[in-house]
Design a protein around this motif. Structure first.
Motif, PDB file in Angstrom:
ATOM      1  N   UNK A 635       0.735  -1.185  -0.027  1.00  0.00           N
ATOM      2  CA  UNK A 635      -0.055  -0.179   0.094  1.00  0.00           C
ATOM      3  C   UNK A 635       0.850   1.264  -0.007  1.00  0.00           C
ATOM      4  N   UNK A 636       1.915   1.049   0.688  1.00  0.00           N
ATOM      5  CA  UNK A 636       2.809   2.509   0.615  1.00  0.00           C
ATOM      6  C   UNK A 636       3.513   2.564  -0.636  1.00  0.00           C
ATOM      7  N   UNK A 637       3.978   1.658  -0.956  1.00  0.00           N
ATOM      8  CA  UNK A 637       4.912   1.761  -2.581  1.00  0.00           C
ATOM      9  C   UNK A 637       3.963   1.838  -3.728  1.00  0.00           C
ATOM     10  N   UNK A 638       2.965   1.058  -3.687  1.00  0.00           N
ATOM     11  CA  UNK A 638       2.296   1.024  -4.904  1.00  0.00           C
ATOM     12  C   UNK A 638       1.072   1.920  -5.046  1.00  0.00           C
ATOM     13  N   UNK A 639       0.489   2.037  -3.874  1.00  0.00           N
ATOM     14  CA  UNK A 639      -0.794   3.038  -3.852  1.00  0.00           C
ATOM     15  C   UNK A 639      -0.537   4.081  -3.380  1.00  0.00           C
ATOM     16  N   UNK A 640       0.599   4.454  -2.536  1.00  0.00           N
ATOM     17  CA  UNK A 640       0.806   5.902  -1.829  1.00  0.00           C
ATOM     18  C   UNK A 640      -0.323   5.941  -0.911  1.00  0.00           C
ATOM     19  N   UNK A 641      -0.715   4.807  -0.321  1.00  0.00           N
ATOM     20  CA  UNK A 641      -2.013   4.853   0.570  1.00  0.00           C
ATOM     21  C   UNK A 641      -1.606   4.531   2.059  1.00  0.00           C
ATOM     22  N   UNK A 642      -1.937   5.461   2.953  1.00  0.00           N
ATOM     23  CA  UNK A 642      -1.649   4.988   4.357  1.00  0.00           C
ATOM     24  C   UNK A 642      -2.504   4.130   4.743  1.00  0.00           C
ATOM     25  N   UNK A 643      -1.969   3.025   5.711  1.00  0.00           N
ATOM     26  CA  UNK A 643      -2.814   2.272   6.361  1.00  0.00           C
ATOM     27  C   UNK A 643      -2.337   2.226   7.740  1.00  0.00           C
ATOM     28  N   UNK A 644      -3.534   2.282   8.859  1.00  0.00           N
ATOM     29  CA  UNK A 644      -3.254   2.229   9.953  1.00  0.00           C
ATOM     30  C   UNK A 644      -2.788   0.896  10.652  1.00  0.00           C
ATOM     31  N   UNK A 645      -1.622   0.842  11.240  1.00  0.00           N
ATOM     32  CA  UNK A 645      -0.953  -0.215  11.925  1.00  0.00           C
ATOM     33  C   UNK A 645      -1.110  -0.374  13.274  1.00  0.00           C
ATOM     34  N   UNK A 646      -2.006  -1.259  13.906  1.00  0.00           N
ATOM     35  CA  UNK A 646      -2.648  -1.360  15.430  1.00  0.00           C
ATOM     36  C   UNK A 646      -2.075  -2.411  15.946  1.00  0.00           C
ATOM     37  N   UNK A 647      -1.443  -2.131  17.187  1.00  0.00           N
ATOM     38  CA  UNK A 647      -0.916  -3.544  17.888  1.00  0.00           C
ATOM     39  C   UNK A 647      -1.988  -4.361  18.533  1.00  0.00           C
ATOM     40  N   UNK A 648      -1.535  -5.675  18.296  1.00  0.00           N
ATOM     41  CA  UNK A 648      -2.762  -6.317  19.109  1.00  0.00           C
ATOM     42  C   UNK A 648      -3.004  -6.152  20.361  1.00  0.00           C
ATOM     43  N   UNK A 649      -1.872  -5.745  21.013  1.00  0.00           N
ATOM     44  CA  UNK A 649      -2.365  -5.647  22.431  1.00  0.00           C
ATOM     45  C   UNK A 649      -3.047  -4.295  22.864  1.00  0.00           C
ATOM     46  N   UNK A 650      -3.334  -3.486  21.512  1.00  0.00           N
ATOM     47  CA  UNK A 650      -4.239  -2.313  21.868  1.00  0.00           C
ATOM     48  C   UNK A 650      -5.470  -2.357  21.141  1.00  0.00           C
ATOM     49  N   UNK A 651      -5.631  -3.778  20.743  1.00  0.00           N
ATOM     50  CA  UNK A 651      -7.063  -3.902  19.884  1.00  0.00           C
ATOM     51  C   UNK A 651      -8.369  -3.160  20.841  1.00  0.00           C
ATOM     52  N   UNK A 652      -8.238  -3.808  22.261  1.00  0.00           N
ATOM     53  CA  UNK A 652      -9.429  -3.394  23.007  1.00  0.00           C
ATOM     54  C   UNK A 652      -9.782  -1.833  22.740  1.00  0.00           C
ATOM     55  N   UNK A 653      -8.941  -1.025  22.706  1.00  0.00           N
ATOM     56  CA  UNK A 653      -8.933   0.366  22.341  1.00  0.00           C
ATOM     57  C   UNK A 653      -9.235   0.981  21.134  1.00  0.00           C
TER      58      UNK A 653
END
Length: 857
Positions: A635-653
């Motif tokens: 997504x970064x290199x081919x679409x220039x599109x940001x995605x949100x990377x969320x830690x599994x430990x923070x999933x509840x939030x």
């Protein structure tokens, strides 16, 4: 104070002398004008993990103080750390370094006559491709010091007869990630207990680069900037010997080549590489390690077949690639099954084999030069005799993907030409200007074979990694081998620069613009337009329109940007579209009417508005870092599109309602617990799109997030008695380690939009199987009845794969889960299946449960 400084200097010098005795062969004298690493860094090598910038500074200092050393930057990593090379040779050689380089390159040209009597041998030492295998970068500093500062006749002969390049760190970003971890958790005294935090990095660890990729698999795909920089430097010199330094488990010893014979060797590499050169160099490594009493092994393990390793890519260019593995301290000191393993000890073994490599190369200089010269001569001869005279490839419906593959070939110095006249081969039609030809009568013939050949028979059934690497299949391009009976026209030889062409100028429209979705770069254009608040629709059925006075057909997924749909004025829209066309490199077609000559009109309900993706991806503990990294990179290199990377430990939030797409890369998500699974299921039921890859599919089924079933087959167990020693090979032969299969894709399904051929090569390296969907419309990709295209698979597994599911949709309330049984973004280079993931993100929310092609109420 003055006396104190003198005392400190004397103590530092004494410590440096002690380190010299530990690391280097006995009896070596050194030039005192050359600073040791300890003198420069201010601490003994092995006491700390040296940061990349300090290694770079030391190399710069060596180049400053010695005419034998020359420093250069060959590129920068994603995190803007410099990739550097220190070239070491005699001042006399360096005075004519460009002449030597040009003469050396003539060895690869069979048309050239070259006198090797006084030609220096070229050695490239490569270190630390896996960032958390850090001993080799420390060894790089010590090796550079030794080669520059050592005195005597042998030292002078070495630099007279050799050009030595030292790349201290193939993976600077990963190394610094690990070095910071090890240093910040170092105890005083250091803690050797393997359970200590110092020896157990947090996710993703330092092994990988910025995008969590294993750069030691990237010499062939060249997906990453570090690899592209490194391979470009490689081709500037075509070294005779290249080393690749690694670490392994703490309870191991030291490994050097030869690797496991026959089954793990590349069949296109001439046998003298394995039968003559490897055993010859092994004698030098044996002597070097015997002198210091270090244990070692060879011939049992590791792989020389895949040409995309740092130790194998040189083999397919007439050089000798050498892999070294050293038991790791994974920190500063760690207990093993015998005594403690110190960081300094691991460094010393790599120093000794580094020095031995140079000695072996110098002692056998003319043999290595002659071997490389013969390699390219015989490669050309084999190419001329080959029944295959050329390979042709190209997809006239996706020129950007076609050019991407052509550019890869060019970067590997494979002669690639434009197809100068239309050509039909069987059912494939190749168009002039949209297809390319690679002739086999060229010096890179063996690498050409590696790129195009499909191999299904093997000496061995156990593989260290992938069993196939057919890049033409990875790019999903139509391609054919041409024999002497096929006449073809070869046009101009292409370069990376000539492959770059601006799209046609956009003509302003007061009605609508169209972008064909079959072009790979169309996805980048779509995201850019959506980010500019342009409303874009996609066609769920094909149509035809009049363009420049002629009928033109438009397929599934065609993007429609109607002027009447926008908040922007016609001029503002035109400017946005012009800019997007230029940056994404896609053609934008203007139309003056919504009336189609065939199929649906532009106001049809089968042309639906694409929502702007709001994507989150879970990362962290339990998630396969390389799989998640491949998606992030895509997504970064081919679409220039940001995605949100969320830690599994923070999933509840995580406020899931703020996203419309959630990606779970392959991994174990048990840490989310029952509450996490329920949270995801509820969100999907309310309309979310859940994308599951490989093991995440199993997790979702087992935790009842989706109502699908894993396919369970009772495998007939072998009840006959077998020798214990054969267990590893027996079980390994039944693993699906990585091979390529032919599948059938529903190109009318939104996940298949943009594809024009129902046959699709798919990469598979998983043993997950699921039952077909209950709905007949939800199985998007299914393997054929004769699926194997290239690679090894056990007969039992092949039967399971036949007619099984590769991609499926599962309806969950108002939402849906998209089940990728196979990785669509494998290692950043599997272009052929990337669009499936693009479609899942852009069009997933448009799929309805009552048949995806129907009209909405």
């Amino acid at each position: 104070m003055k006396n104190l400084l003198v005392i400190c200097a004397l103590l530092l010098g004494a410590n440096a002398f002690a380190q010299n005795n530990y690391f280097f062969p006995a009896g070596t004298t050194f030039d005192p004008a050359i600073p040791t690493p300890e003198q420069f860094l201010g601490y003994p090598v092995g006491d700390w993990h040296t940061r990349h910038d300090r290694i770079v500074s030391y190399f710069q200092e060596l180049a400053r103080v010695s005419p034998k050393a020359h420093f250069q930057i060959i590129g920068y990593t994603n995190e803007r750390r410099p990739q550097v090379v220190l070239t070491i040779t005699s001042p006399e050689n360096y005075a004519r370094i460009e002449t030597i380089r040009q003469e050396h390159l003539k060895l690869s040209d069979p048309a050239q006559s070259v006198n090797t009597a006084s030609m220096p041998v070229v050695v490239t030492h490569g270190y630390n491709v896996h960032g958390n295998e850090p001993s080799s970068s420390e060894a790089a500093m010590l090796t550079a010091y030794y080669l520059i500062a050592a005195q005597g006749a042998e030292a002078e002969r070495t630099l007279k007869d050799a050009i030595i390049h030292i790349d201290p760190n193939y993976n600077p970003d990963g190394r610094d990630r690990h070095s910071n971890w090890a240093n910040m958790h170092k105890g005083f005294p250091p803690v050797a207990d393997p359970m200590d935090r110092e020896h157990n990095e947090v996710w993703p660890g330092g092994r990988f680069n910025h995008y969590w990729f294993d750069l030691n698999r990237d010499w062939l795909p060249l997906a990453h900037v570090e690899s592209r920089n490194r391979v470009e430097f490689f081709h500037q010199w075509l070294p005779n010997v290249c080393t690749d330094y690694h670490e392994m488990g703490t309870n191991a010893t030291n490994f050097f080549e030869p690797t496991k014979p026959y089954g793990s060797e590349n069949p296109v590499v001439p046998r003298p590489n394995y039968d003559v050169l490897n055993p010859l160099f092994a004698k030098y490594f044996t002597k070097a390690l015997d002198e210091i009493g270090s244990l070692y092994f060879s011939k049992e393990a590791f792989d020389n077949s895949y040409p995309g390793y740092g130790s194998t890519y040189p083999d397919i260019h007439g050089g000798l690639g050498l892999v070294f593995e050293q038991a790791s301290s994974r920190g500063h000191v760690q207990k093993s099954s015998t005594k403690e393993v110190t960081f300094a000890f691991t460094i010393r073994n790599h120093v000794r084999t580094s020095i031995a490599t140079v000695k072996a190369a110098v002692d056998n200089r003319e043999m290595l030069l002659k071997f490389q010269q013969d390699y390219f001569k015989t490669a050309l001869d084999e190419g001329k005799k080959s029944a295959v005279k050329a390979y042709v490839f190209g997809d006239s419906k996706d020129v950007s993907r076609t050019k991407a593959f052509a550019d890869l070939l060019v970067k590997h110095r494979i002669e690639t030409h434009q197809l100068s006249a239309d050509l039909s081969v069987g059912s494939n039609k190749y168009e002039k200007g949209k297809a390319f030809v690679v002739a086999t009568d060229q010096k890179q013939y063996r690498l050409v074979r590696s790129m195009f050949e499909k191999v299904t028979t093997f000496h061995d059934s156990v593989f260290y990694d992938a069993s196939t690497w057919t890049m033409a299949l990875a790019y999903g391009l139509p391609h054919d081998a041409l024999n002497a009976t096929v006449k073809f026209s070869k046009g101009e030889r292409v370069t990376s620069e000539s492959l770059v062409a601006a799209p046609p100028a956009v003509t302003k429209s007061n009605y609508a613009y169209l972008i064909e979705w079959n072009e790979y770069q169309a996805a980048q254009a779509l995201y850019e337009l959506l980010s500019k608040n342009v409303f874009v629709k996609t066609a769920f059925k094909p149509f035809a329109a009049t363009v420049n006075g002629a009928k033109k057909s438009f397929g599934y997924g065609t993007l429609v940007i109607a002027v009447a749909d926008q908040h922007l004025s016609a001029d503002e829209l035109y400017n946005a579209i012009k800019q997007t066309s230029a940056t994404a490199g896609v053609e934008v077609i203007s139309v003056a009417t919504g009336f189609s000559t065939e199929g649906i009109d532009l106001g049809s309900n089968n042309i639906r508005t694409v929502p702007q993706p709001k994507v989150a991806m879970l990362v962290g503990d339990g998630v396969a870092a390389t799989d998640a990294g491949a998606i992030w990179f895509l997504f970064d290199s081919k679409l220039k599109m940001p995605i949100t990377k969320v830690n599994t430990s923070q999933f509840n939030a995580l406020r899931l309602h703020e996203y419309n797409t959630l990606i779970l890369a392959s991994g174990n998500y048990t840490a989310l617990g029952e509450s996490g699974a329920t949270k995801i299921k509820t969100w999907v039921q309310q309309g979310g799109t859940l994308i599951l890859v490989k093991n995440a599919v199993s997790w979702a089924i087992n935790n009842k997030v989706i109502e699908e079933q894993l396919r369970k087959e009772e495998e007939t167990k072998n009840t006959s008695r077998m020798d214990y020693v054969t267990a590893g090979d027996y079980q390994g032969s039944r693993a699906i380690g990585g091979s390529i299969y032919k599948a059938n894709l529903d190109i009318t399904h939104p996940l298949g939009f943009g594809y024009t051929n129902r046959e699709l090569p798919v990469w598979r390296n998983t043993s997950i199987f699921i039952e077909p969907a209950k709905s007949p419309f939800n199985t998007v990709i299914k393997y054929t009845a004769s699926p194997l295209l290239s690679g090894y698979v056990h007969a039992t597994n092949l039967e399971k794969i036949k007619n099984s599911v590769s991609l499926q949709v599962s309806t969950v309330g108002q939402g849906r889960a998209i089940l990728f049984i196979d990785d669509p973004a494998f290692r950043g280079y599997w272009y052929g299946t990337n669009k499936l993931l693009f479609n899942a993100v852009f069009f997933g929310g448009l799929m309805t449960s009552g048949g995806f092609g129907g009209e909405e109420e």
